[in-house]
Design an enzyme around this catalytic site. Structure first.
Site, PDB file in Angstrom:
ATOM      1  N   GLU A  91     -23.793  12.112   0.171  1.00 31.63           N
ATOM      2  CA  GLU A  91     -24.930  12.319   1.091  1.00 31.63           C
ATOM      3  C   GLU A  91     -26.178  12.719   0.312  1.00 31.63           C
ATOM      4  O   GLU A  91     -27.279  12.249   0.602  1.00 31.63           O
ATOM      5  CB  GLU A  91     -24.602  13.440   2.084  1.00 31.63           C
ATOM      6  CG  GLU A  91     -23.804  12.978   3.274  1.00 31.63           C
ATOM      7  CD  GLU A  91     -23.476  14.143   4.196  1.00 31.63           C
ATOM      8  OE1 GLU A  91     -24.311  15.058   4.335  1.00 31.63           O
ATOM      9  OE2 GLU A  91     -22.366  14.141   4.747  1.00 31.63           O
ATOM     10  N   GLU A  98     -26.717  12.056  -2.854  1.00 37.99           N
ATOM     11  CA  GLU A  98     -27.136  10.894  -3.650  1.00 37.99           C
ATOM     12  C   GLU A  98     -28.091  10.016  -2.844  1.00 37.99           C
ATOM     13  O   GLU A  98     -29.108   9.546  -3.350  1.00 37.99           O
ATOM     14  CB  GLU A  98     -25.915  10.065  -4.069  1.00 37.99           C
ATOM     15  CG  GLU A  98     -25.001  10.767  -5.062  1.00 37.99           C
ATOM     16  CD  GLU A  98     -23.865   9.860  -5.535  1.00 37.99           C
ATOM     17  OE1 GLU A  98     -24.111   8.668  -5.747  1.00 37.99           O
ATOM     18  OE2 GLU A  98     -22.738  10.362  -5.679  1.00 37.99           O
ATOM     19  N   GLU A 137     -27.362   6.586 -24.815  1.00 33.10           N
ATOM     20  CA  GLU A 137     -26.203   7.465 -24.607  1.00 33.10           C
ATOM     21  C   GLU A 137     -25.845   7.492 -23.116  1.00 33.10           C
ATOM     22  O   GLU A 137     -26.730   7.606 -22.263  1.00 33.10           O
ATOM     23  CB  GLU A 137     -26.561   8.884 -25.075  1.00 33.10           C
ATOM     24  CG  GLU A 137     -25.382   9.837 -25.072  1.00 33.10           C
ATOM     25  CD  GLU A 137     -25.798  11.290 -25.276  1.00 33.10           C
ATOM     26  OE1 GLU A 137     -25.088  12.174 -24.811  1.00 33.10           O
ATOM     27  OE2 GLU A 137     -26.859  11.510 -25.897  1.00 33.10           O
ATOM     28  N   HIS A 197     -25.884   9.548 -11.044  1.00 34.35           N
ATOM     29  CA  HIS A 197     -24.587  10.022 -11.517  1.00 34.35           C
ATOM     30  C   HIS A 197     -24.121  11.170 -10.615  1.00 34.35           C
ATOM     31  O   HIS A 197     -24.907  12.073 -10.319  1.00 34.35           O
ATOM     32  CB  HIS A 197     -24.707  10.502 -12.966  1.00 34.35           C
ATOM     33  CG  HIS A 197     -23.394  10.917 -13.532  1.00 34.35           C
ATOM     34  ND1 HIS A 197     -22.411  10.010 -13.893  1.00 34.35           N
ATOM     35  CD2 HIS A 197     -22.864  12.144 -13.760  1.00 34.35           C
ATOM     36  CE1 HIS A 197     -21.356  10.673 -14.332  1.00 34.35           C
ATOM     37  NE2 HIS A 197     -21.601  11.960 -14.257  1.00 34.35           N
ATOM     38  N   MET A 232     -20.801  -0.539 -13.186  1.00 31.15           N
ATOM     39  CA  MET A 232     -19.749  -0.011 -14.057  1.00 31.15           C
ATOM     40  C   MET A 232     -19.659  -0.728 -15.407  1.00 31.15           C
ATOM     41  O   MET A 232     -18.565  -1.010 -15.886  1.00 31.15           O
ATOM     42  CB  MET A 232     -18.398  -0.083 -13.330  1.00 31.15           C
ATOM     43  CG  MET A 232     -18.367   0.666 -12.023  1.00 31.15           C
ATOM     44  SD  MET A 232     -18.784   2.418 -12.194  1.00 31.15           S
ATOM     45  CE  MET A 232     -17.253   3.024 -12.877  1.00 31.15           C
ATOM     46  N   ARG A 233     -20.800  -1.026 -15.996  1.00 30.25           N
ATOM     47  CA  ARG A 233     -20.807  -1.590 -17.344  1.00 30.25           C
ATOM     48  C   ARG A 233     -21.645  -0.697 -18.243  1.00 30.25           C
ATOM     49  O   ARG A 233     -22.739  -0.275 -17.844  1.00 30.25           O
ATOM     50  CB  ARG A 233     -21.442  -3.000 -17.364  1.00 30.25           C
ATOM     51  CG  ARG A 233     -20.802  -4.014 -16.476  1.00 30.25           C
ATOM     52  CD  ARG A 233     -19.378  -4.315 -16.825  1.00 30.25           C
ATOM     53  NE  ARG A 233     -19.171  -4.851 -18.168  1.00 30.25           N
ATOM     54  CZ  ARG A 233     -17.989  -4.921 -18.761  1.00 30.25           C
ATOM     55  NH1 ARG A 233     -16.908  -4.481 -18.148  1.00 30.25           N
ATOM     56  NH2 ARG A 233     -17.885  -5.425 -19.963  1.00 30.25           N
ATOM     57  N   LEU A 292     -24.182  -0.243 -21.137  1.00 28.83           N
ATOM     58  CA  LEU A 292     -25.236  -1.145 -21.591  1.00 28.83           C
ATOM     59  C   LEU A 292     -25.546  -0.891 -23.064  1.00 28.83           C
ATOM     60  O   LEU A 292     -25.540   0.250 -23.522  1.00 28.83           O
ATOM     61  CB  LEU A 292     -26.483  -0.932 -20.730  1.00 28.83           C
ATOM     62  CG  LEU A 292     -26.268  -1.296 -19.250  1.00 28.83           C
ATOM     63  CD1 LEU A 292     -27.407  -0.752 -18.398  1.00 28.83           C
ATOM     64  CD2 LEU A 292     -26.140  -2.800 -19.074  1.00 28.83           C
ATOM     65  N   ASP A 294     -24.882   8.505 -19.426  1.00 32.97           N
ATOM     66  CA  ASP A 294     -25.117   9.655 -18.546  1.00 32.97           C
ATOM     67  C   ASP A 294     -25.991  10.722 -19.210  1.00 32.97           C
ATOM     68  O   ASP A 294     -25.751  11.932 -19.051  1.00 32.97           O
ATOM     69  CB  ASP A 294     -23.785  10.243 -18.051  1.00 32.97           C
ATOM     70  CG  ASP A 294     -22.998   9.233 -17.220  1.00 32.97           C
ATOM     71  OD1 ASP A 294     -23.629   8.376 -16.587  1.00 32.97           O
ATOM     72  OD2 ASP A 294     -21.761   9.291 -17.222  1.00 32.97           O
TER      73      ASP A 294
HETATM   74  C1  GRF Z   1     -21.857   6.813  -6.795  1.00 27.49           C
HETATM   75  O1  GRF Z   1     -21.129   8.007  -6.664  1.00 27.49           O
HETATM   76  C2  GRF Z   1     -22.747   6.871  -7.995  1.00 27.49           C
HETATM   77  O2  GRF Z   1     -23.265   8.142  -8.235  1.00 27.49           O
HETATM   78  C3  GRF Z   1     -21.837   6.469  -9.105  1.00 27.49           C
HETATM   79  O3  GRF Z   1     -21.005   5.473  -8.563  1.00 27.49           O
HETATM   80  C4  GRF Z   1     -20.936   5.641  -7.148  1.00 27.49           C
HETATM   81  C5  GRF Z   1     -21.403   4.374  -6.531  1.00 27.49           C
HETATM   82  O4  GRF Z   1     -21.269   4.385  -5.138  1.00 27.49           O
HETATM   83  N1  GRF Z   1     -22.575   6.053 -10.265  1.00 27.49           N
HETATM   84  P1  GRF Z   1     -21.997   3.295  -4.268  1.00 27.49           P
HETATM   85  O5  GRF Z   1     -21.554   1.932  -4.807  1.00 27.49           O
HETATM   86  O6  GRF Z   1     -23.468   3.487  -4.396  1.00 27.49           O
HETATM   87  O7  GRF Z   1     -21.507   3.512  -2.877  1.00 27.49           O
END
Ligand code: GRF
Length: 195
Positions: free
Chosen positions: A175, A177, A146, A112, A93-94, A96, A148
């Site tokens: 799931e 992901e 940029e 994402h 969550m940073r 870059l 995402d």
């Molecule tokens: C996921 O939904 C990912 O797509 C987003 O942040 C969430 C991270 O979940 N960037 P985790 O830490 O992998 O469980």
């Protein structure tokens, strides 16, 4: 096989990180997860990585104050010390800087929780429900300055149901992901997909 050395960068629970670690256990997988880096010492994913036998390191962004590049130089140093080939952002969550992204351009992936270019940024599931889309999903892409954005490596859709809540939709997307991130990393590590 000359496996690519991968670092996964996290800030939270690390479920995508775990999916990558699990996938990389396969003998024929072209990458190994050698390092997990968190910018938060309290990220639950650190314990999961540790339990899986993967080295972990915390680079706490708060000690650098507003010095984003100083934080990134520390991060970069860890990656280089560990001879990392590829970086996977997984709930990191940073934002870059262009400097860091430039150093890892073509070698850094992000996941994402939306069908990019739709719903960049946060709260993607809530916004998808509000928008009334019928298809939502997840995307793995190369990282560019940029947020995402960047060339898409893998993407998969889920159907949005009438009775979906933010939570139920998020769970189904998660799931997906966990399936596409290991597939995307495989393709990139094998050199099949280039930025
Ligand atoms: C996921 O939904 C990912 O797509 C987003 O942040 C969430 C991270 O979940 N960037 P985790 O830490 O992998 O469980």
């Amino acid at each position: 096989m000359n496996k690519k050395r991968v670092a996964v960068l996290i800030s939270g629970r690390g479920s995508n990180m775990t999916a990558l670690i699990e996938a990389a256990k396969a003998e024929d997988y072209p990458a190994e997860i050698v390092l997990v880096v968190s910018n938060r010492a309290d990220a639950p994913g650190l314990a999961r990585a540790h339990a899986a036998g993967v080295a972990t390191v915390v680079v706490d962004h708060t000690i650098f104050g507003d010095e984003r590049e100083a934080f990134e130089r520390a991060l970069d140093e860890e990656l280089r010390t560990n001879r990392i080939d590829l970086v996977c952002l997984a709930g990191f969550m940073r934002l870059l800087t262009a400097w860091f992204v430039g150093r890892w351009r073509g070698r850094m992936l992000n996941i994402h929780p939306s069908l990019l270019p739709q719903f960049k940024g946060l709260h993607t599931h809530r916004r998808a429900l509000e928008a009334g889309v019928k298809r939502h999903g997840a995307t793995v892409h190369f990282v560019v300055p940029e947020m995402d954005a960047g060339p898409i490596v893998a993407q998969e859709a889920v159907a949005v149901r009438k009775d979906d809540t933010e939570q139920t939709l998020a769970a189904r997307v998660l799931e997906v992901e966990h399936q596409i991130y290991p597939q995307a990393l495989r393709a990139v590590a094998e050199g099949l997909t280039k930025a």
